[in-house]
Design a protein around this motif. Structure first.
Motif, PDB file in Angstrom:
ATOM      1  N   ALA A  96      83.119 107.933  17.524  1.00 30.90           N
ATOM      2  CA  ALA A  96      83.138 107.973  16.162  1.00 30.90           C
ATOM      3  C   ALA A  96      81.401 107.032  16.243  1.00 30.90           C
ATOM      4  CB  ALA A  96      84.166 106.671  15.810  1.00 30.90           C
ATOM      5  N   ASP A  97      81.384 107.147  16.876  1.00 31.41           N
ATOM      6  CA  ASP A  97      79.581 107.012  17.083  1.00 31.41           C
ATOM      7  C   ASP A  97      79.451 108.463  16.451  1.00 31.41           C
ATOM      8  OD1 ASP A  97      79.924 104.747  16.141  1.00 31.41           O
ATOM      9  OD2 ASP A  97      79.473 104.107  18.415  1.00 31.41           O
ATOM     10  N   GLN A  98      79.487 109.844  17.326  1.00 30.44           N
ATOM     11  CA  GLN A  98      78.829 110.670  17.337  1.00 30.44           C
ATOM     12  C   GLN A  98      78.896 111.606  16.474  1.00 30.44           C
ATOM     13  OE1 GLN A  98      80.661 112.749  20.832  1.00 30.44           O
ATOM     14  NE2 GLN A  98      80.598 110.806  22.138  1.00 30.44           N
ATOM     15  N   PHE A  99      79.395 111.216  15.162  1.00 23.44           N
ATOM     16  CA  PHE A  99      79.943 111.486  14.203  1.00 23.44           C
ATOM     17  C   PHE A  99      79.893 111.509  13.103  1.00 23.44           C
ATOM     18  CE2 PHE A  99      82.781 113.294  17.723  1.00 23.44           C
ATOM     19  CZ  PHE A  99      82.940 114.768  17.379  1.00 23.44           C
ATOM     20  N   LEU A 100      79.748 111.474  11.820  1.00 25.14           N
ATOM     21  CA  LEU A 100      79.403 110.906  10.063  1.00 25.14           C
ATOM     22  C   LEU A 100      80.224 109.836   9.834  1.00 25.14           C
ATOM     23  CD1 LEU A 100      78.762 114.287   8.202  1.00 25.14           C
ATOM     24  CD2 LEU A 100      77.053 112.668   9.324  1.00 25.14           C
ATOM     25  N   THR A 101      79.715 109.129   9.244  1.00 26.44           N
ATOM     26  CA  THR A 101      80.470 107.620   8.818  1.00 26.44           C
ATOM     27  C   THR A 101      81.023 107.800   7.913  1.00 26.44           C
ATOM     28  OG1 THR A 101      79.495 106.523  10.670  1.00 26.44           O
ATOM     29  CG2 THR A 101      80.302 105.309   9.016  1.00 26.44           C
ATOM     30  N   PHE A 102      82.306 107.949   7.814  1.00 23.04           N
ATOM     31  CA  PHE A 102      82.898 108.074   6.733  1.00 23.04           C
ATOM     32  C   PHE A 102      82.709 107.250   5.814  1.00 23.04           C
ATOM     33  CE2 PHE A 102      86.869 107.370   3.538  1.00 23.04           C
ATOM     34  CZ  PHE A 102      86.821 108.542   3.137  1.00 23.04           C
ATOM     35  N   PRO A 103      82.747 107.207   4.375  1.00 26.71           N
ATOM     36  CA  PRO A 103      82.007 106.144   3.843  1.00 26.71           C
ATOM     37  C   PRO A 103      82.804 105.648   2.726  1.00 26.71           C
ATOM     38  CG  PRO A 103      82.253 108.089   2.069  1.00 26.71           C
ATOM     39  CD  PRO A 103      82.133 108.720   3.777  1.00 26.71           C
ATOM     40  N   ILE A 104      83.967 104.138   3.965  1.00 26.80           N
ATOM     41  CA  ILE A 104      84.171 102.705   2.635  1.00 26.80           C
ATOM     42  C   ILE A 104      84.203 103.023   1.721  1.00 26.80           C
ATOM     43  CG2 ILE A 104      86.283 101.310   3.947  1.00 26.80           C
ATOM     44  CD1 ILE A 104      85.493 103.468   6.320  1.00 26.80           C
ATOM     45  N   ILE A 105      85.170 103.218   1.045  1.00 27.08           N
ATOM     46  CA  ILE A 105      84.854 103.099  -0.652  1.00 27.08           C
ATOM     47  C   ILE A 105      86.862 102.739  -1.160  1.00 27.08           C
ATOM     48  CG2 ILE A 105      84.440 103.706  -3.305  1.00 27.08           C
ATOM     49  CD1 ILE A 105      82.772 106.551  -1.546  1.00 27.08           C
ATOM     50  N   ASP A 106      86.635 101.758  -1.295  1.00 25.76           N
ATOM     51  CA  ASP A 106      87.928 101.165  -2.163  1.00 25.76           C
ATOM     52  C   ASP A 106      87.717 101.732  -3.142  1.00 25.76           C
ATOM     53  OD1 ASP A 106      89.918  99.623  -3.678  1.00 25.76           O
ATOM     54  OD2 ASP A 106      88.949  97.892  -3.596  1.00 25.76           O
ATOM     55  N   PRO A 107      89.989 102.599  -3.209  1.00 25.70           N
ATOM     56  CA  PRO A 107      90.185 103.516  -3.846  1.00 25.70           C
ATOM     57  C   PRO A 107      90.036 103.318  -5.380  1.00 25.70           C
ATOM     58  CG  PRO A 107      91.914 102.832  -2.541  1.00 25.70           C
ATOM     59  CD  PRO A 107      90.804 102.156  -2.307  1.00 25.70           C
ATOM     60  N   ILE A 108      90.117 101.396  -5.693  1.00 25.88           N
ATOM     61  CA  ILE A 108      90.707 100.848  -6.880  1.00 25.88           C
ATOM     62  C   ILE A 108      89.064 100.726  -7.431  1.00 25.88           C
ATOM     63  CG2 ILE A 108      91.927  98.905  -7.741  1.00 25.88           C
ATOM     64  CD1 ILE A 108      93.435  98.698  -6.056  1.00 25.88           C
ATOM     65  N   VAL A 168      82.487 119.736  15.374  1.00 26.56           N
ATOM     66  CA  VAL A 168      81.160 120.093  14.539  1.00 26.56           C
ATOM     67  C   VAL A 168      80.313 119.103  13.889  1.00 26.56           C
ATOM     68  CG1 VAL A 168      82.255 121.974  13.173  1.00 26.56           C
ATOM     69  CG2 VAL A 168      82.517 120.041  12.187  1.00 26.56           C
ATOM     70  N   PRO A 169      79.453 118.543  14.277  1.00 26.39           N
ATOM     71  CA  PRO A 169      78.186 117.563  13.259  1.00 26.39           C
ATOM     72  C   PRO A 169      78.562 116.849  12.381  1.00 26.39           C
ATOM     73  CG  PRO A 169      76.506 119.670  13.683  1.00 26.39           C
ATOM     74  CD  PRO A 169      78.241 119.436  14.183  1.00 26.39           C
ATOM     75  N   TRP A 170      78.728 118.004  11.174  1.00 25.60           N
ATOM     76  CA  TRP A 170      79.081 116.944  10.130  1.00 25.60           C
ATOM     77  C   TRP A 170      81.112 116.770   9.999  1.00 25.60           C
ATOM     78  CZ3 TRP A 170      77.999 122.370  10.709  1.00 25.60           C
ATOM     79  CH2 TRP A 170      79.344 122.882  11.012  1.00 25.60           C
ATOM     80  N   ALA A 171      81.833 116.652  11.309  1.00 24.37           N
ATOM     81  CA  ALA A 171      82.493 115.807  11.013  1.00 24.37           C
ATOM     82  C   ALA A 171      82.849 114.279  11.234  1.00 24.37           C
ATOM     83  CB  ALA A 171      83.291 116.793  12.133  1.00 24.37           C
ATOM     84  N   PHE A 172      84.044 114.444  10.017  1.00 21.80           N
ATOM     85  CA  PHE A 172      84.165 112.731   9.714  1.00 21.80           C
ATOM     86  C   PHE A 172      85.568 111.963  10.684  1.00 21.80           C
ATOM     87  CE2 PHE A 172      81.805 113.762   6.159  1.00 21.80           C
ATOM     88  CZ  PHE A 172      81.691 112.541   6.240  1.00 21.80           C
TER      89      PHE A 172
END
Length: 279
Positions: A2-14, A159-163
């Motif tokens: 996972a460190d090789q790709f973009l970090t998904f922005p953890i956002i609380d859905p609420i 791809v480098p912009w993968a999440f």
């Protein structure tokens, strides 16, 4: 990996909640889309030289809202959960479990447009042309909501912009297909239709262009989007989304041709009437 790709922005859905009532990002995105559509529709009505009123805009958007909700739910159940529906018909009403289909919502909106056109004595294609430029806004906002919710993600890729999406049990890098759809179905399609709406155009051109544009963009993005787990590919590498989207292109072309013929006949009849009147 996972460190090789973009970090998904953890956002609380609420966003926040008060007791049992919660405001979710997904709902907020659609609310923003609805408000933007209402603003643009009222602006178009004010510039229509009496062809449209703000009261008609309110009625039309109400019809369309019902069409989206009812059609979206029925379409999802019939297109994507038909076996479950046969086993448990009441599943159709379990909206709290989620599940909406764009193509079902589109059919619902088309039905709403038909009913509104009959009620107001407007041409079906003219109403469709008025609505078409408003739809991509809601589509784009909805895709942002999908991304925030970490749902409807794409296929595995390097791809480098993968999440790596937190909701993915496999935890593999994937295409952010929600953002691809936001860009194409939201921004690009809106720009195309907005430019069309600013110029004189033949009847049905905006409606047909929307169907062609969405059908083509959705078909393209489906090659990067993970198909529904319970359906997989319908045959070869073709998904249900593509099967439902490809006919939209053909129908869109048909609407443009039909609208041009209807308008040409109307203009011909008007010229004949003017000549008869002058004689």
């Amino acid at each position: 990996m996972a460190d090789q790709f973009l970090t998904f922005p953890i956002i609380d859905p609420i966003i926040f909640s008060i007791g049992p009532v919660a405001l979710r990002w997904y709902g907020l995105m659609y609310l923003i889309g609805f408000i933007a559509a209402l603003f643009l529709a009222n602006r178009a009505a004010d510039k229509s030289k009496g062809l449209w009123t703000r009261e008609q805009v309110s009625d039309l958007l109400f019809y369309a809202f019902l069409g989206v909700v009812l059609g979206g739910r029925v379409g999802y159940v019939l297109f994507y959960q038909f076996d479950l529906f046969l086993a448990e018909p009441f599943y159709l009403f379990k909206i709290w479990e989620g599940g909406m289909s764009f193509h079902g919502g589109l059919l619902g909106v088309i039905s709403a447009i038909f009913l509104f056109a009959r009620k107001t004595n407007k041409h079906f294609l003219a109403v469709g042309d008025f609505v078409a430029p408003l739809v991509p806004i809601g589509l784009g906002m909805g895709r942002i909501g999908n991304f925030i919710n970490s749902e409807l993600w794409g296929r595995q890729t390097d791809v480098p912009w993968a999440f790596v999406f937190p909701t993915d049990s496999l935890q593999v890098p994937r295409h952010p297909s929600q953002l691809y759809e936001f860009f194409l179905e939201g921004l690009v399609l809106f720009a195309i239709l907005f430019m069309l709406s600013r110029k004189p155009r033949t009847l049905g051109l905006a409606s047909g262009t929307f169907l062609i544009g969405y059908g083509a963009f959705r078909t393209f993005v489906e090659f990067y989007r993970e198909p529904d787990a319970h359906l997989g590919f319908i045959f070869s590498y073709i998904s249900m989304g593509q099967i439902l989207s490809l006919p939209m292109v053909l129908v869109g072309i048909g609407l443009i041709v039909l609208g041009a013929k209807i308008q040409a006949k109307q203009e011909k009849d008007n010229v004949a009437a003017q000549k008869k009147k002058g004689a």
